[in-house]
Design a protein around this motif. Structure first.
Motif, PDB file in Angstrom:
ATOM      1  N   ASP A   1       8.759  -3.557  -1.004  1.00  0.00           N
ATOM      2  CA  ASP A   1       8.348  -2.192  -0.515  1.00  0.00           C
ATOM      3  C   ASP A   1       9.573  -1.181  -0.934  1.00  0.00           C
ATOM      4  O   ASP A   1      10.768  -1.608  -0.851  1.00  0.00           O
ATOM      5  CB  ASP A   1       8.359  -2.265   0.918  1.00  0.00           C
ATOM      6  CG  ASP A   1       7.819  -0.997   1.652  1.00  0.00           C
ATOM      7  OD1 ASP A   1       7.377  -0.165   0.835  1.00  0.00           O
ATOM      8  OD2 ASP A   1       7.518  -1.044   2.754  1.00  0.00           O
TER       9      ASP A   1
ATOM     10  N   GLN B   1      11.636  12.183   0.075  1.00  0.00           N
ATOM     11  CA  GLN B   1      10.292  12.160   0.876  1.00  0.00           C
ATOM     12  C   GLN B   1      10.478  11.568   2.350  1.00  0.00           C
ATOM     13  O   GLN B   1      11.389  10.827   2.659  1.00  0.00           O
ATOM     14  CB  GLN B   1       9.301  11.289   0.195  1.00  0.00           C
ATOM     15  CG  GLN B   1       9.123  11.638  -1.269  1.00  0.00           C
ATOM     16  CD  GLN B   1       8.461  13.048  -1.319  1.00  0.00           C
ATOM     17  OE1 GLN B   1       7.410  13.419  -0.590  1.00  0.00           O
ATOM     18  NE2 GLN B   1       9.087  13.926  -1.976  1.00  0.00           N
TER      19      GLN B   1
ATOM     20  N   ALA C   1       0.604  -1.216   0.020  1.00  0.00           N
ATOM     21  CA  ALA C   1      -0.030  -0.079  -0.034  1.00  0.00           C
ATOM     22  C   ALA C   1       0.932   1.224  -0.033  1.00  0.00           C
ATOM     23  O   ALA C   1       0.474   2.293  -0.650  1.00  0.00           O
ATOM     24  CB  ALA C   1      -0.983   0.067   1.145  1.00  0.00           C
ATOM     25  N   SER C   2       1.895   1.169   0.834  1.00  0.00           N
ATOM     26  CA  SER C   2       2.946   2.465   0.605  1.00  0.00           C
ATOM     27  C   SER C   2       3.344   2.891  -0.678  1.00  0.00           C
ATOM     28  O   SER C   2       3.753   3.570  -1.201  1.00  0.00           O
ATOM     29  CB  SER C   2       4.162   2.257   1.866  1.00  0.00           C
ATOM     30  OG  SER C   2       4.718   1.242   1.227  1.00  0.00           O
ATOM     31  N   ASN C   3       3.877   1.647  -1.301  1.00  0.00           N
ATOM     32  CA  ASN C   3       4.123   1.756  -2.520  1.00  0.00           C
ATOM     33  C   ASN C   3       3.361   2.511  -3.667  1.00  0.00           C
ATOM     34  O   ASN C   3       3.452   3.442  -4.284  1.00  0.00           O
ATOM     35  CB  ASN C   3       4.612   0.586  -3.490  1.00  0.00           C
ATOM     36  CG  ASN C   3       5.982   0.062  -2.958  1.00  0.00           C
ATOM     37  OD1 ASN C   3       6.579   0.448  -1.877  1.00  0.00           O
ATOM     38  ND2 ASN C   3       6.448  -1.030  -3.416  1.00  0.00           N
ATOM     39  N   VAL C   4       2.047   1.968  -3.498  1.00  0.00           N
ATOM     40  CA  VAL C   4       0.911   2.445  -4.523  1.00  0.00           C
ATOM     41  C   VAL C   4       0.604   4.061  -4.062  1.00  0.00           C
ATOM     42  O   VAL C   4       0.612   4.720  -4.857  1.00  0.00           O
ATOM     43  CB  VAL C   4      -0.335   1.722  -4.073  1.00  0.00           C
ATOM     44  CG1 VAL C   4      -1.436   2.323  -4.926  1.00  0.00           C
ATOM     45  CG2 VAL C   4      -0.118   0.208  -4.718  1.00  0.00           C
ATOM     46  N   ARG C   5       0.708   4.314  -2.554  1.00  0.00           N
ATOM     47  CA  ARG C   5       0.636   5.895  -2.117  1.00  0.00           C
ATOM     48  C   ARG C   5       1.607   6.618  -2.799  1.00  0.00           C
ATOM     49  O   ARG C   5       1.246   7.705  -3.175  1.00  0.00           O
ATOM     50  CB  ARG C   5       0.497   5.869  -0.805  1.00  0.00           C
ATOM     51  CG  ARG C   5      -0.623   5.752   0.101  1.00  0.00           C
ATOM     52  CD  ARG C   5      -0.830   6.077   1.397  1.00  0.00           C
ATOM     53  NE  ARG C   5       0.171   5.128   2.130  1.00  0.00           N
ATOM     54  CZ  ARG C   5      -0.200   4.231   2.620  1.00  0.00           C
ATOM     55  NH1 ARG C   5      -1.188   3.519   2.541  1.00  0.00           N
ATOM     56  NH2 ARG C   5       0.868   3.473   3.450  1.00  0.00           N
ATOM     57  N   MET C   6       2.871   6.055  -2.799  1.00  0.00           N
ATOM     58  CA  MET C   6       4.001   6.960  -3.254  1.00  0.00           C
ATOM     59  C   MET C   6       3.964   7.311  -4.722  1.00  0.00           C
ATOM     60  O   MET C   6       4.261   8.425  -5.267  1.00  0.00           O
ATOM     61  CB  MET C   6       5.550   6.208  -2.746  1.00  0.00           C
ATOM     62  CG  MET C   6       5.672   6.355  -1.435  1.00  0.00           C
ATOM     63  SD  MET C   6       5.255   7.870  -0.240  1.00  0.00           S
ATOM     64  CE  MET C   6       6.714   8.878  -1.173  1.00  0.00           C
ATOM     65  N   LYS C   7       3.529   6.112  -5.421  1.00  0.00           N
ATOM     66  CA  LYS C   7       3.345   6.016  -6.968  1.00  0.00           C
ATOM     67  C   LYS C   7       2.331   7.297  -7.368  1.00  0.00           C
ATOM     68  O   LYS C   7       2.700   8.114  -7.914  1.00  0.00           O
ATOM     69  CB  LYS C   7       3.407   4.830  -7.543  1.00  0.00           C
ATOM     70  CG  LYS C   7       4.256   4.070  -7.680  1.00  0.00           C
ATOM     71  CD  LYS C   7       4.042   2.763  -8.543  1.00  0.00           C
ATOM     72  CE  LYS C   7       3.129   1.956  -8.043  1.00  0.00           C
ATOM     73  NZ  LYS C   7       2.974   0.712  -9.186  1.00  0.00           N
ATOM     74  N   HIS C   8       1.413   7.305  -6.481  1.00  0.00           N
ATOM     75  CA  HIS C   8       0.258   8.202  -6.544  1.00  0.00           C
ATOM     76  C   HIS C   8       0.536   9.355  -6.430  1.00  0.00           C
ATOM     77  O   HIS C   8       0.387  10.342  -7.149  1.00  0.00           O
ATOM     78  CB  HIS C   8      -1.099   7.722  -5.895  1.00  0.00           C
ATOM     79  CG  HIS C   8      -2.102   8.755  -6.039  1.00  0.00           C
ATOM     80  ND1 HIS C   8      -2.822   8.712  -7.201  1.00  0.00           N
ATOM     81  CD2 HIS C   8      -2.582   9.585  -5.413  1.00  0.00           C
ATOM     82  CE1 HIS C   8      -3.926   9.516  -7.002  1.00  0.00           C
ATOM     83  NE2 HIS C   8      -3.531  10.118  -5.844  1.00  0.00           N
ATOM     84  N   LYS C   9       1.465   9.906  -5.212  1.00  0.00           N
ATOM     85  CA  LYS C   9       1.776  10.933  -4.808  1.00  0.00           C
ATOM     86  C   LYS C   9       2.755  11.572  -5.861  1.00  0.00           C
ATOM     87  O   LYS C   9       2.799  12.675  -6.162  1.00  0.00           O
ATOM     88  CB  LYS C   9       2.435  11.061  -3.655  1.00  0.00           C
ATOM     89  CG  LYS C   9       1.822  11.106  -2.400  1.00  0.00           C
ATOM     90  CD  LYS C   9       2.363  10.982  -1.102  1.00  0.00           C
ATOM     91  CE  LYS C   9       2.996  12.292  -0.841  1.00  0.00           C
ATOM     92  NZ  LYS C   9       3.839  12.367   0.645  1.00  0.00           N
TER      93      LYS C   9
ATOM     94  N   ASP D   1       1.100  12.729  -9.089  1.00  0.00           N
ATOM     95  CA  ASP D   1       0.361  13.821  -8.807  1.00  0.00           C
ATOM     96  C   ASP D   1       1.182  15.079  -8.663  1.00  0.00           C
ATOM     97  O   ASP D   1       0.670  16.168  -9.364  1.00  0.00           O
ATOM     98  CB  ASP D   1      -0.312  13.732  -7.396  1.00  0.00           C
ATOM     99  CG  ASP D   1      -1.376  14.843  -7.186  1.00  0.00           C
ATOM    100  OD1 ASP D   1      -2.234  15.197  -8.101  1.00  0.00           O
ATOM    101  OD2 ASP D   1      -1.188  15.686  -5.960  1.00  0.00           O
TER     102      ASP D   1
END
Length: 162
Positions: A48, A98, A6-14, A17
């Motif tokens: 991760d 980050q 989930a942290s990878n998905v969040r960081m890719k999304h950030k 963006d």
């Protein structure tokens, strides 16, 4: 590829963006960056990003060398490899700044995602552009129709080769 973190998905999304809002990238570019990051995740076995190791750059380059174009089934072109490495290198540089990743990733780790000098030269080489000879151009101009006033105008606008 094992389960996604989930942290990878969040960081890719950030990151995507940030590319869109702060860096002004187009949607097509964002799609290509997202595909490159997915390939990177696939190459490192879905680990991760907090477990980052500089050897991941070498592993990713080897993965790209073995990869094939989905449509043609041929090896990836040098320009595709170069662009994909540049996209992932940009992500690693951004990730190094980050919170939660600063202690694990440094800016110098991104250098492991550089293409070889030879690969970069091949990827950015200019190909000669074929163009017609003067005789071929003259033949094409003489073959132009002169049926109505617009066609005569178009032919008259050409350089005085005839």
């Amino acid at each position: 590829m094992p389960g996604k973190h989930a942290s990878n998905v969040r960081m890719k999304h950030k990151y995507l963006d940030w590319l869109k809002q702060a860096d002004g990238k187009d949607e097509k570019t964002l799609d290509k960056v997202a595909a490159a990051l997915t390939e990177f995740e696939k190459a490192v076995g879905g680990k991760d990003f907090k477990q980052f190791h500089r050897g991941w750059g070498e592993r990713f380059k080897a993965h790209l060398a073995k990869s094939r174009n989905k449509r043609t089934k041929k090896p990836l072109s040098p320009s595709t490899v170069d662009t994909t490495l540049a996209y992932v290198k940009g992500f690693v540089k951004w990730l190094a700044d980050q919170p939660g990743y600063k202690s694990r990733i440094t800016y110098s780790d991104a250098a492991y995602f550089n293409n070889s000098r030879k690969g970069g030269r091949v990827a950015h080489a200019r190909r000669p552009v074929p163009y017609p000879s003067m005789e071929q151009a003259l033949q094409a101009f003489q073959a132009m129709p002169e049926g109505d006033k617009y066609q005569r105008r178009d032919k008259a606008c050409l350089p005085s080769l005839c």
